[in-house]
Scaffold this motif. Sequence first.
Motif, mmCIF file in Angstrom:
data_model
loop_
_atom_site.group_PDB
_atom_site.id
_atom_site.type_symbol
_atom_site.label_atom_id
_atom_site.label_comp_id
_atom_site.label_asym_id
_atom_site.label_seq_id
_atom_site.Cartn_x
_atom_site.Cartn_y
_atom_site.Cartn_z
ATOM 1 N N GLU A 113 0.778 -1.008 0.036
ATOM 2 C CA GLU A 113 0.032 -0.034 -0.284
ATOM 3 C C GLU A 113 0.936 1.407 0.065
ATOM 4 O O GLU A 113 0.661 2.091 -0.713
ATOM 5 C CB GLU A 113 -0.875 0.025 1.124
ATOM 6 C CG GLU A 113 -1.800 1.340 1.051
ATOM 7 C CD GLU A 113 -3.000 1.041 2.022
ATOM 8 O OE1 GLU A 113 -4.033 1.412 1.742
ATOM 9 O OE2 GLU A 113 -2.698 0.831 3.328
ATOM 10 N N LYS A 117 0.757 3.638 -3.192
ATOM 11 C CA LYS A 117 0.260 5.016 -3.006
ATOM 12 C C LYS A 117 1.384 5.985 -3.453
ATOM 13 O O LYS A 117 1.213 7.008 -4.149
ATOM 14 C CB LYS A 117 -0.127 5.484 -1.452
ATOM 15 C CG LYS A 117 -1.254 4.881 -1.083
ATOM 16 C CD LYS A 117 -2.430 4.932 -1.972
ATOM 17 C CE LYS A 117 -2.994 6.610 -1.779
ATOM 18 N NZ LYS A 117 -4.147 7.183 -2.324
ATOM 19 N N GLU A 151 -6.627 2.412 1.685
ATOM 20 C CA GLU A 151 -6.357 3.475 0.953
ATOM 21 C C GLU A 151 -6.149 3.481 -0.426
ATOM 22 O O GLU A 151 -6.818 3.829 -1.683
ATOM 23 C CB GLU A 151 -5.027 4.236 1.393
ATOM 24 C CG GLU A 151 -5.378 5.208 2.611
ATOM 25 C CD GLU A 151 -4.141 5.921 3.035
ATOM 26 O OE1 GLU A 151 -3.796 6.885 2.074
ATOM 27 O OE2 GLU A 151 -3.449 5.486 4.069
ATOM 28 N N ASP A 155 -8.215 3.917 -4.428
ATOM 29 C CA ASP A 155 -7.521 4.639 -5.461
ATOM 30 C C ASP A 155 -7.946 4.517 -7.028
ATOM 31 O O ASP A 155 -8.027 3.174 -7.287
ATOM 32 C CB ASP A 155 -5.945 4.373 -5.378
ATOM 33 C CG ASP A 155 -5.448 5.463 -5.828
ATOM 34 O OD1 ASP A 155 -5.465 6.146 -7.054
ATOM 35 O OD2 ASP A 155 -4.523 6.134 -5.111
#
Length: 370
Positions: A113, A117, A151, A155
Amino acid sequence: MSEKDKHHIENDPQYKGLIVNAGVEKPDMVNNDSVQRFLKKNRKLLSVDEYVDGILKGDITLLSKAVTLVESSKSAHQQLAQQIIQKCLPHSGNSVRIGITGVPGVGKSTFIEALGKYLTNKGEKLAVLAIDPSSERTKGSILGDKTRMEELASDRNAYIRPSPSAGSLGGVARKTRETIILCEAAGYNNIFIETVGVGQSETAVHSMTDFFLLLMLAGAGDELQGIKRGIMEMADLITINKADGSNIEKAEMAKVQYRNAIHLFPAKDSGWAANVVTCSAYKKTGIETIWEQIENYRKQTVDNGYFYQKRNEQATYWMYETIEEQLKRNFYDHPEIKTKLKMLENYVLTDQMSSFVAATELLNTYSKLK
């Protein structure tokens, strides 16, 4: 006394003057007709061109449906999936494929992650293919990677697809490789393949990726104990995760140990010298350095020709693996083989025949079948 009332003991003739009426029969909680209509509606297959057009446009829904066809064991689904893959092939191959492995608890999901990101914030597109271990007893999988990457899962530039290993490393590896082709055709220029953990699956994942990253922990005992040399030799980068707080000093010591260890390994065909770095996926430190290492590796191997040489070797390898898998399936699915296999199994169990003789006889039988 009616059949309906027999289960009430109070209605027995010996109990005079006492009658208990049967209650209203409980209706089904779900309308079966509605369920069948729903399943029929949702299982409707599209044409090959509809799937391919959707994938090339980056339609997540159609991409997911195509991946489901790839993972399906139904013959009709497999035929359709192969036609889709064939049409997507010219649009694939334009990504960097990264295998990520490590012992359970090393923080693979948190690391993916954090690195994911970092890429999506730069405008890159990322597909994460996570191989989830299946239960040997129930054959089920938790498939919880999306919940651990909240998260990244939300996305728009990321696509996360957990797949069950279903007890077959060869099978899931082939399906993962085919899923890579679909994701690349959909425009994902970075592909992460997360393994089930340190074990046999690493060899399969290494055979379908460009860069192999090994995550390790510090402060969990002897850092060089319990890790197979073969896995360390496969790694293009060893990353010591959770280098934060009071663990920073231990992580730095582990880095020195690993660097000393990998210098003893023979040189790689790629010409790349594997490195050891530290990071904290939780604190998001060291992530940029890791991506720089991956970019440097890609540039070096593209320049010296190894990058595409390795891709060609992998394509040939998987062709032979697919042939072996198909032969095995055809062998065991043949009705005559199924019948004779059961008979020979009984001979082996009752010591009337050795395993080798039974296997030879079965293979001879198959060779005579048309």
